[in-house]
Design an enzyme around this catalytic site. Structure first.
Site, PDB file in Angstrom:
ATOM      1  N   ARG A 103       0.849  -1.183   0.000  1.00  0.00           N
ATOM      2  CA  ARG A 103       0.000   0.000   0.000  1.00  0.00           C
ATOM      3  C   ARG A 103       0.891   1.241   0.000  1.00  0.00           C
ATOM      4  NH1 ARG A 103       2.473   1.848   3.647  1.00  0.00           N
ATOM      5  NH2 ARG A 103       0.977   3.546   3.762  1.00  0.00           N
ATOM      6  N   GLY A 104       0.260   2.373  -0.183  1.00  0.00           N
ATOM      7  CA  GLY A 104       1.012   3.594  -0.433  1.00  0.00           C
ATOM      8  C   GLY A 104       0.976   3.865  -1.921  1.00  0.00           C
ATOM      9  N   ALA A 105       0.559   5.086  -2.292  1.00  0.00           N
ATOM     10  CA  ALA A 105       0.310   5.371  -3.707  1.00  0.00           C
ATOM     11  C   ALA A 105       1.503   5.056  -4.622  1.00  0.00           C
ATOM     12  CB  ALA A 105      -0.142   6.829  -3.859  1.00  0.00           C
ATOM     13  N   ARG A 133      -7.948  -0.739  -6.761  1.00  0.00           N
ATOM     14  CA  ARG A 133      -8.224   0.348  -5.814  1.00  0.00           C
ATOM     15  C   ARG A 133      -8.526   1.624  -6.612  1.00  0.00           C
ATOM     16  NH1 ARG A 133      -4.627   0.927  -0.628  1.00  0.00           N
ATOM     17  NH2 ARG A 133      -6.628   1.797   0.063  1.00  0.00           N
ATOM     18  N   GLN A 136      -1.996   2.022  10.181  1.00  0.00           N
ATOM     19  CA  GLN A 136      -0.733   2.087   9.442  1.00  0.00           C
ATOM     20  C   GLN A 136       0.323   2.898  10.185  1.00  0.00           C
ATOM     21  OE1 GLN A 136      -3.780   2.773   8.134  1.00  0.00           O
ATOM     22  NE2 GLN A 136      -3.913   2.205   5.971  1.00  0.00           N
ATOM     23  N   ASP A 191      -2.741  10.664  -1.995  1.00  0.00           N
ATOM     24  CA  ASP A 191      -3.100   9.634  -2.972  1.00  0.00           C
ATOM     25  C   ASP A 191      -3.606  10.231  -4.277  1.00  0.00           C
ATOM     26  OD1 ASP A 191      -3.187   6.641  -1.697  1.00  0.00           O
ATOM     27  OD2 ASP A 191      -3.385   8.191  -0.176  1.00  0.00           O
ATOM     28  N   ASN A 222      -6.146  11.948   0.911  1.00  0.00           N
ATOM     29  CA  ASN A 222      -5.164  11.163   1.649  1.00  0.00           C
ATOM     30  C   ASN A 222      -5.905  10.295   2.655  1.00  0.00           C
ATOM     31  OD1 ASN A 222      -2.320  10.550   2.125  1.00  0.00           O
ATOM     32  ND2 ASN A 222      -2.578  11.543   4.107  1.00  0.00           N
ATOM     33  N   LYS A 223      -5.185   9.503   3.398  1.00  0.00           N
ATOM     34  CA  LYS A 223      -5.785   8.571   4.347  1.00  0.00           C
ATOM     35  C   LYS A 223      -6.811   9.273   5.229  1.00  0.00           C
ATOM     36  CE  LYS A 223      -5.199   5.044   4.424  1.00  0.00           C
ATOM     37  NZ  LYS A 223      -6.013   4.017   3.732  1.00  0.00           N
TER      38      LYS A 223
END
Length: 345
Positions: free
Chosen positions: A44-46, A87, A194, A235, A245-246
């Site tokens: 995960r992570g763009a 996603r 996370q 993201d 973002n998250k």
């Protein structure tokens, strides 16, 4: 060790679902496995999911290298479609897939085996470029960090969110290596934690002083004067600077504004999507309700309760002090500065 390592016959990933309890390497030998790793947050992570998808396409091409040309191209397009569907929010995923597919289409006159070999080399180059981009972002961002600072982060933006080095945490890592006295306040980042699981673990690996806090402690820490800067990742960034973002990032930005604390987004230009005018056009991923109702497989909420689980929120551009990219730092008005950066100036 890299988060994403593209080999000729596999894509090797650090399985982030297993951290911090154990460091496990996940070997994906076909693009279906890469897609599942992206979907289930093993990676995960763009930036990381973008490069992982590029590696998945290289695996798809390798599996089809002995096929007739029509079957090769149909199979490659099908693989791209499956990876796109994993996603919806992080634009780096779609950017990376289109970059690989555009390169592949430019090889259409070549035999499938030659195209497959070229795609593998191209995916490896993308991974190397991701590391170089992160280092350039870190250099720009570290210049914003004073000799002594408490810095709040949200979610995970270190090497685990990229091929290596990181975005927002990469800035902090470089500032620490430069000898600056930084202390990181790590938001746990519910519901998947996370921050608690990954950012805290990375800070320990790098020797960066850090304190883990729950998400609802941020305002208290700001009021006490423990936090002087906020660095977060992204993201997707709209043309006007609105940033997805998250989930929870928007709240942090509002708190930072209330306390007079600079709030910076750190993201590569591949995260900027000039095709969308504002954050209202960003699709927000809704994830499984079990991420909210359970922790570590243990139910914490009563059966039958309604649940919402948006994975991201959108921070309006007016709360963002600056956007740090590998090409420099964009400041308001973002409709002007982001377009200038995207044009290379």
């Amino acid at each position: 060790m890299r988060t994403v390592d593209i080999q000729p016959d596999r894509v090797r990933l650090i399985d982030q679902r297993r951290l911090p309890g154990e460091l496990v390497i996940l070997d994906c030998t076909d693009y279906h496995q890469v897609g599942e790793a992206i979907r289930t947050l093993a990676v995960r992570g763009a930036p990381a999911i973008g490069v992982a998808a590029a590696g998945g396409l290289a695996l798809a091409a390798a599996a089809l290298r002995d096929s007739p040309p029509d079957a090769f191209w149909a199979g490659l397009e099908a693989a791209a479609a499956e990876l796109r569907a994993t996603r919806p929010t992080a634009v780096n995923l779609f950017w990376a897939i289109e970059k690989v597919m555009d390169f592949a289409r430019g090889q259409k006159g070549e035999p499938p085996a030659a195209v497959a070999a070229a795609l593998h080399r191209f995916a490896v180059e993308m991974a190397e470029e991701d590391v170089a981009v992160n280092r350039r972002m870190a250099e720009h961002g570290a210049a914003l960090v004073p000799e002594r600072a408490g810095i709040l982060t949200h979610c995970n933006t270190g090497a685990l969110a990229t091929v290596d080095w990181g975005t927002a945490l990469g800035v902090i890592r470089l500032a620490h290596e430069q000898g600056k006295q930084v202390h990181v306040y790590v938001d746990e980042t519910r519901p998947v934690l996370q921050g608690a699981r990954l950012t805290a673990w990375e800070c320990l690996q790098y020797g960066i002083p850090a304190t883990l806090i729950t998400d609802n402690m941020a305002a208290h820490m700001m009021r006490l004067g423990k936090i002087q800067l906020v660095f977060v990742g992204a993201d997707r960034i709209a043309a006007n600077g609105d940033t997805a973002n998250k989930i929870g990032t928007y709240g942090v930005a509002v708190l930072a504004r209330e306390h007079g604390i600079p709030f910076y987004v750190v993201a590569p230009t591949s995260t900027v999507d000039l095709r969308i005018r504002s954050g209202d056009e960003i699709e927000i991923e809704e994830r499984a309700h079990e991420e909210v109702t359970h922790i570590g497989g243990v139910r914490i909420a009563p059966e039958g309760i309604a649940v919402a689980n948006p994975a991201f929120d959108v921070t309006p551009a007016r709360y963002i002090t600056g956007i740090v990219t590998e090409r420099g730092i964009a400041y308001p008005p973002y409709t002007v500065s982001l377009r200038r950066l995207m044009q290379g100036g």
